[in-house]
Design an enzyme around this catalytic site. Sequence first.
Site, PDB file in Angstrom:
ATOM      1  N   CYS A 130      46.773  50.673  36.045  1.00  0.00           N
ATOM      2  CA  CYS A 130      47.254  50.415  34.681  1.00  0.00           C
ATOM      3  C   CYS A 130      47.529  51.702  33.903  1.00  0.00           C
ATOM      4  O   CYS A 130      48.557  51.829  33.226  1.00  0.00           O
ATOM      5  CB  CYS A 130      46.240  49.550  33.939  1.00  0.00           C
ATOM      6  SG  CYS A 130      44.531  49.941  34.305  1.00  0.00           S
ATOM      7  N   HIS A 243      45.446  49.953  26.550  1.00  0.00           N
ATOM      8  CA  HIS A 243      44.981  51.288  26.941  1.00  0.00           C
ATOM      9  C   HIS A 243      45.725  52.340  26.112  1.00  0.00           C
ATOM     10  O   HIS A 243      46.933  52.219  25.890  1.00  0.00           O
ATOM     11  CB  HIS A 243      45.319  51.565  28.415  1.00  0.00           C
ATOM     12  CG  HIS A 243      44.446  50.864  29.414  1.00  0.00           C
ATOM     13  ND1 HIS A 243      43.395  50.032  29.070  1.00  0.00           N
ATOM     14  CD2 HIS A 243      44.470  50.885  30.775  1.00  0.00           C
ATOM     15  CE1 HIS A 243      42.819  49.579  30.179  1.00  0.00           C
ATOM     16  NE2 HIS A 243      43.457  50.073  31.218  1.00  0.00           N
TER      17      HIS A 243
HETATM   18  N1  LIG Z   1      42.891  44.117  34.432  1.00  0.00           N
HETATM   19  C1  LIG Z   1      43.748  45.130  34.534  1.00  0.00           C
HETATM   20  O1  LIG Z   1      44.110  45.805  33.519  1.00  0.00           O
HETATM   21  C2  LIG Z   1      44.306  45.518  35.860  1.00  0.00           C
HETATM   22  C3  LIG Z   1      45.328  46.457  35.872  1.00  0.00           C
HETATM   23  C4  LIG Z   1      45.875  46.823  37.090  1.00  0.00           C
HETATM   24  C5  LIG Z   1      45.393  46.247  38.243  1.00  0.00           C
HETATM   25  N2  LIG Z   1      44.377  45.341  38.204  1.00  0.00           N
HETATM   26  C6  LIG Z   1      43.916  44.772  39.465  1.00  0.00           C
HETATM   27  O2  LIG Z   1      44.262  43.390  39.532  1.00  0.00           O
HETATM   28  C7  LIG Z   1      43.272  42.690  40.293  1.00  0.00           C
HETATM   29  C8  LIG Z   1      42.719  41.520  39.481  1.00  0.00           C
HETATM   30  O3  LIG Z   1      42.176  42.017  38.279  1.00  0.00           O
HETATM   31  P1  LIG Z   1      41.734  41.047  37.091  1.00  0.00           P
HETATM   32  O4  LIG Z   1      41.486  41.950  35.939  1.00  0.00           O
HETATM   33  O5  LIG Z   1      42.668  39.909  36.932  1.00  0.00           O
HETATM   34  O6  LIG Z   1      40.328  40.479  37.656  1.00  0.00           O
HETATM   35  P2  LIG Z   1      39.547  39.149  37.252  1.00  0.00           P
HETATM   36  O7  LIG Z   1      39.882  38.752  35.859  1.00  0.00           O
HETATM   37  O8  LIG Z   1      38.128  39.403  37.594  1.00  0.00           O
HETATM   38  O9  LIG Z   1      40.148  38.017  38.239  1.00  0.00           O
HETATM   39  C9  LIG Z   1      39.971  38.094  39.630  1.00  0.00           C
HETATM   40  C10 LIG Z   1      40.763  36.983  40.303  1.00  0.00           C
HETATM   41  O10 LIG Z   1      40.691  37.153  41.719  1.00  0.00           O
HETATM   42  C11 LIG Z   1      40.216  35.945  42.303  1.00  0.00           C
HETATM   43  N3  LIG Z   1      39.441  36.244  43.497  1.00  0.00           N
HETATM   44  C12 LIG Z   1      38.449  37.154  43.620  1.00  0.00           C
HETATM   45  N4  LIG Z   1      37.952  37.140  44.877  1.00  0.00           N
HETATM   46  C13 LIG Z   1      38.658  36.199  45.557  1.00  0.00           C
HETATM   47  C14 LIG Z   1      38.625  35.684  46.883  1.00  0.00           C
HETATM   48  N5  LIG Z   1      37.766  36.163  47.792  1.00  0.00           N
HETATM   49  N6  LIG Z   1      39.497  34.731  47.231  1.00  0.00           N
HETATM   50  C15 LIG Z   1      40.381  34.247  46.334  1.00  0.00           C
HETATM   51  N7  LIG Z   1      40.466  34.666  45.048  1.00  0.00           N
HETATM   52  C16 LIG Z   1      39.600  35.630  44.670  1.00  0.00           C
HETATM   53  C17 LIG Z   1      39.380  35.291  41.225  1.00  0.00           C
HETATM   54  O11 LIG Z   1      39.258  33.921  41.496  1.00  0.00           O
HETATM   55  P3  LIG Z   1      37.948  33.083  41.017  1.00  0.00           P
HETATM   56  O12 LIG Z   1      38.192  32.748  39.568  1.00  0.00           O
HETATM   57  O13 LIG Z   1      37.991  31.903  41.907  1.00  0.00           O
HETATM   58  O14 LIG Z   1      36.774  33.971  41.215  1.00  0.00           O
HETATM   59  C18 LIG Z   1      40.233  35.576  39.999  1.00  0.00           C
HETATM   60  O15 LIG Z   1      41.328  34.689  39.945  1.00  0.00           O
HETATM   61  C19 LIG Z   1      42.237  43.744  40.694  1.00  0.00           C
HETATM   62  O16 LIG Z   1      42.582  44.250  41.970  1.00  0.00           O
HETATM   63  C20 LIG Z   1      42.428  44.819  39.657  1.00  0.00           C
HETATM   64  O17 LIG Z   1      42.004  46.074  40.107  1.00  0.00           O
HETATM   65  C21 LIG Z   1      43.830  44.940  37.036  1.00  0.00           C
END
Ligand SMILES: NC(=O)c1ccc[n+]([C@@H]2O[C@H](COP(=O)([O-])OP(=O)(O)OC[C@H]3O[C@@H](n4cnc5c(N)ncnc54)[C@H](OP(=O)(O)O)[C@@H]3O)[C@@H](O)[C@H]2O)c1
Length: 340
Positions: A130, A243
């Site tokens: 990000c 951010h």
């Molecule tokens: N937030 C940001 O600003 C940002 C920016 C750039 C990149 N990212 C990346 O994007 C990704 C997701 O981030 P997020 O912020 O959205 O996280 P989050 O809010 O914690 O959501 C995680 C998601 O992944 C799913 N998940 C986790 N483990 C899984 C599994 N084993 N099988 C299937 N689904 C699974 C979860 O499903 P359940 O609800 O079923 O647990 C949920 O839908 C990460 O790799 C993060 O590093 C995030």
Amino acid sequence: MGYRVVVAGATGNVGREMLNILAERQFPVDEIAVLASRRSLGTEVTFGDKTLKTKDLDTFDFTGWDIALFAIGSDATKKYAPKAASEGCIVIDNSSLYRYDPDVPLIVPEVNPEAIMDYSKKNIIANPNCSTAQMVVALKPLHDRTPIKRVVVSTYQAVSGAGKEGADELWDQTKSIYNPVDDKPAKKFTKQIAFNVIPHIDSFMEDGTTKEEWKMMVETKKIVDPSIKVTATCVRVPVFVGHCEAINIEFEDFLDEDEARDILRQAPGVMVIDKREDGGYVSPIECVGEYATFISRIRQDSTIDNGLNMWCVSDNLRKGAALNAVQIAETLGTRVLKKG
Ligand SMILES: NC(=O)c1ccc[n+]([C@@H]2O[C@H](COP(=O)([O-])OP(=O)(O)OC[C@H]3O[C@@H](n4cnc5c(N)ncnc54)[C@H](OP(=O)(O)O)[C@@H]3O)[C@@H](O)[C@H]2O)c1
């Protein structure tokens, strides 16, 4: 005819935002599947005016699906992205797992859309970190005018960058400070995040840099130019979304602040808000829900020959993740798949 699109991680911060943005930008979707882990099977999520129920990623067959937008973290991505790719579906991944793989393009569509053609090496495209995404949108048009030698950046990163658990921790801890019987010790973060700032994001590396800081350095080189040196200090702040970055740039040649302001005004994805008066700049609250990367406080750095300072703000869940991923899907559509 449009696309058959999968959103994996649809219950998460980024997944929900990807669904919003696909709908807002009217991405040509013929059919959509929303996936998460088995524990949230059947959870309802919104796509435009529709309510969809999540399916289990573990048992999903990607055959016949065109594009899968992944936002599930590196561990799960390691297991499921190669499976989806081998079943013929092109994966656009938000995790850091593939970003540094030379056979996987790392794309910010305003900066290096031409790299999309390398998608076919693995059927996987990576979305940057990000804090990198918003910074390179601002650096690239200036670098095209006069090469950038070095960037010194300090970030002020919102808790939603640490997923829904990060946002929940700030919310619960803030409430618990007003109601001390309900103590909420640090869990997702390494110290109390409410009414505090934490100079530590991701793990420590051997030289004392954190992985988040290293990502900004390496990803800027891969996306913009390997000759740009970046040194970063990444800090978590008690802000839910948005951010901020204080960026100091050293160029090879002199670049006047007024010319820099004009270049940035013309640049795709950038919005300049830069009045030298009270409130004449952007803070994170104003960037929430926006597509743009906002640039304020552009000014000469008189302590070096060819230096500029600026303030850069963007919605980390949008340009920092979901919007950029959907823009990659759009680029894939117009340059490669040509449906819709
Ligand atoms: N937030 C940001 O600003 C940002 C920016 C750039 C990149 N990212 C990346 O994007 C990704 C997701 O981030 P997020 O912020 O959205 O996280 P989050 O809010 O914690 O959501 C995680 C998601 O992944 C799913 N998940 C986790 N483990 C899984 C599994 N084993 N099988 C299937 N689904 C699974 C979860 O499903 P359940 O609800 O079923 O647990 C949920 O839908 C990460 O790799 C993060 O590093 C995030």
